[in-house]
Design a protein around this motif. Structure first.
Motif, short mmCIF file in Angstrom:
data_model
loop_
_atom_site.label_atom_id
_atom_site.label_comp_id
_atom_site.label_asym_id
_atom_site.label_seq_id
_atom_site.Cartn_x
_atom_site.Cartn_y
_atom_site.Cartn_z
N SER A 51 0.86 -1.20 0.00
CA SER A 51 0.00 0.00 0.00
C SER A 51 0.89 1.23 0.00
O SER A 51 1.93 1.24 0.64
CB SER A 51 -0.88 0.01 1.25
N THR A 52 0.46 2.25 -0.71
CA THR A 52 1.06 3.58 -0.56
C THR A 52 0.05 4.50 0.09
O THR A 52 0.24 4.99 1.21
CB THR A 52 1.50 4.14 -1.93
N THR A 54 -3.19 4.18 1.32
CA THR A 54 -4.02 3.90 2.49
C THR A 54 -3.16 3.94 3.75
O THR A 54 -3.53 4.61 4.73
CB THR A 54 -4.71 2.53 2.33
N1 CP Z 1 -6.35 3.04 -3.13
C1 CP Z 1 -5.52 2.24 -2.43
O1 CP Z 1 -5.96 1.39 -1.64
O2 CP Z 1 -4.19 2.49 -2.65
P1 CP Z 1 -3.01 1.73 -1.91
O3 CP Z 1 -3.08 0.27 -2.31
O4 CP Z 1 -1.75 2.42 -2.36
O5 CP Z 1 -3.23 1.86 -0.43
#
Ligand code: CP
Length: 305
Positions: A51-52, A54
């Motif tokens: 994840s970035t 969230t």
């Molecule tokens: N939209 C979203 O969940 O992005 P991440 O996977 O980077 O958290």
């Protein structure tokens, strides 16, 4: 008493969602009012999938509220790698943190976490299932850009089978009257049957198509999604389907001038970079809305006004 957790967007009433959006609007106008709201409170982020947005927006949200953050960056650096169960992990973290945000590849893992933790747990995405705080970001983006959450024609495009953000967004938008839905996907990546049943039960007007070109002129909202490589059983299918839809300026010629283009991100190829300069592109703004909604949600679950 068991603390309140958020596993699905359905764990929040419409009134609570509207109230969270009002708080987020106030955070936007008066950020200084919120700088100390979570002083001495600790958020733990435990992410067993990449994840970035969230993870970092949860952490940024807690820091902007004056609280602190403890984090396991991935499952390999926590004792999950030694075989520790989700139940044991959250029981332990409940001794260290006041609230937990958890992402897990297994659908339903946040339900177990919410049962076993003694502090609130927020589902930050479980497998192909739900992603309620992304939906809060999406709702605020729609309300701020369209001025309403009702009477809209919403196109959901791409991987509707595995795209958990799509499932949560539909669940949420069905709460608001008069919305129509156009589901745009390859046949192999149609919305799952249980979600189509939800739409049918709701009495909403909806249709399915494989053609983005057909749908685009009708839309008030276009919600693009990435084909979820990590949920495919074989590489061949992913490669065949991944570039089915690529939104570019050419396709946008037939779109309404006040269309709002959303995407939960990360993007791979499904929106051409040239679209970023189009005023209808709202997907980077959506990430700011996500942080503000997570601030509002953390305060709500910690009982902070
Ligand atoms: N939209 C979203 O969940 O992005 P991440 O996977 O980077 O958290």
């Amino acid at each position: 008493m068991k603390p309140r957790s958020i596993v699905s967007i359905l764990d929040l009433s419409t009134e609570e969602i509207n109230n969270l959006m009002d708080v987020a609007d106030d955070i936007e106008k008066n950020p200084e009012k919120y700088q100390e709201k979570c002083r001495h409170k600790i958020l733990s982020t435990i992410f067993f999938e990449p994840s970035t947005r969230t993870r970092l927006s949860f952490e940024s949200a807690m820091l902007s509220l004056g609280g602190s953050v403890i984090s396991t960056a991935d499952s390999k650096s926590s004792s999950a790698a030694k075989g520790e169960s989700v139940a044991d992990t959250v029981k332990v973290i409940s001794n260290y943190a006041d609230i937990i945000a958890m992402r897990h590849p297994k659908e339903g893992a946040p339900v177990v976490a919410a049962m076993k933790a003694t502090v609130p747990v927020i589902n930050a995405g479980d497998g192909g299932h739900f992603h309620p705080t992304q939906t809060l970001a999406d709702l605020l983006t729609i309300r701020r850009t369209k001025g309403t959450l009702s009477g809209l024609t919403i196109g959901l495009c791409g991987d509707l089978m595995f795209g958990r953000t799509v499932h949560s967004l539909i669940e949420a938008m069905l709460r608001y009257p008069g919305n129509n839905y156009i589901l745009i996907s390859p046949n192999e990546l149609r919305l799952p049957e249980y979600m189509r049943e939800e739409l049918a039960k709701s009495g909403a007007v909806w249709e399915e198509t494989t053609s983005l070109e057909y749908a685009i002129p009708k839309l008030d909202i276009l919600y693009m999604t990435r084909v979820q490589k990590e949920r495919f059983f074989n590489e061949e299918d992913y490669v065949r389907l991944k570039d089915t839809y690529i939104l570019d300026e050419e396709k946008l010629r037939s779109a309404k001038t006040d269309l709002a283009i959303l995407h939960p991100l990360p993007r791979v190829n499904e929106i051409s970079v040239s679209v970023d300069e189009d005023p209808r592109a709202k997907y980077f703004y959506q990430t700011l809305c996500g942080k503000q909604m997570r601030m509002a949600l953390i305060m709500m679950l910690l009982g902070i006004q």
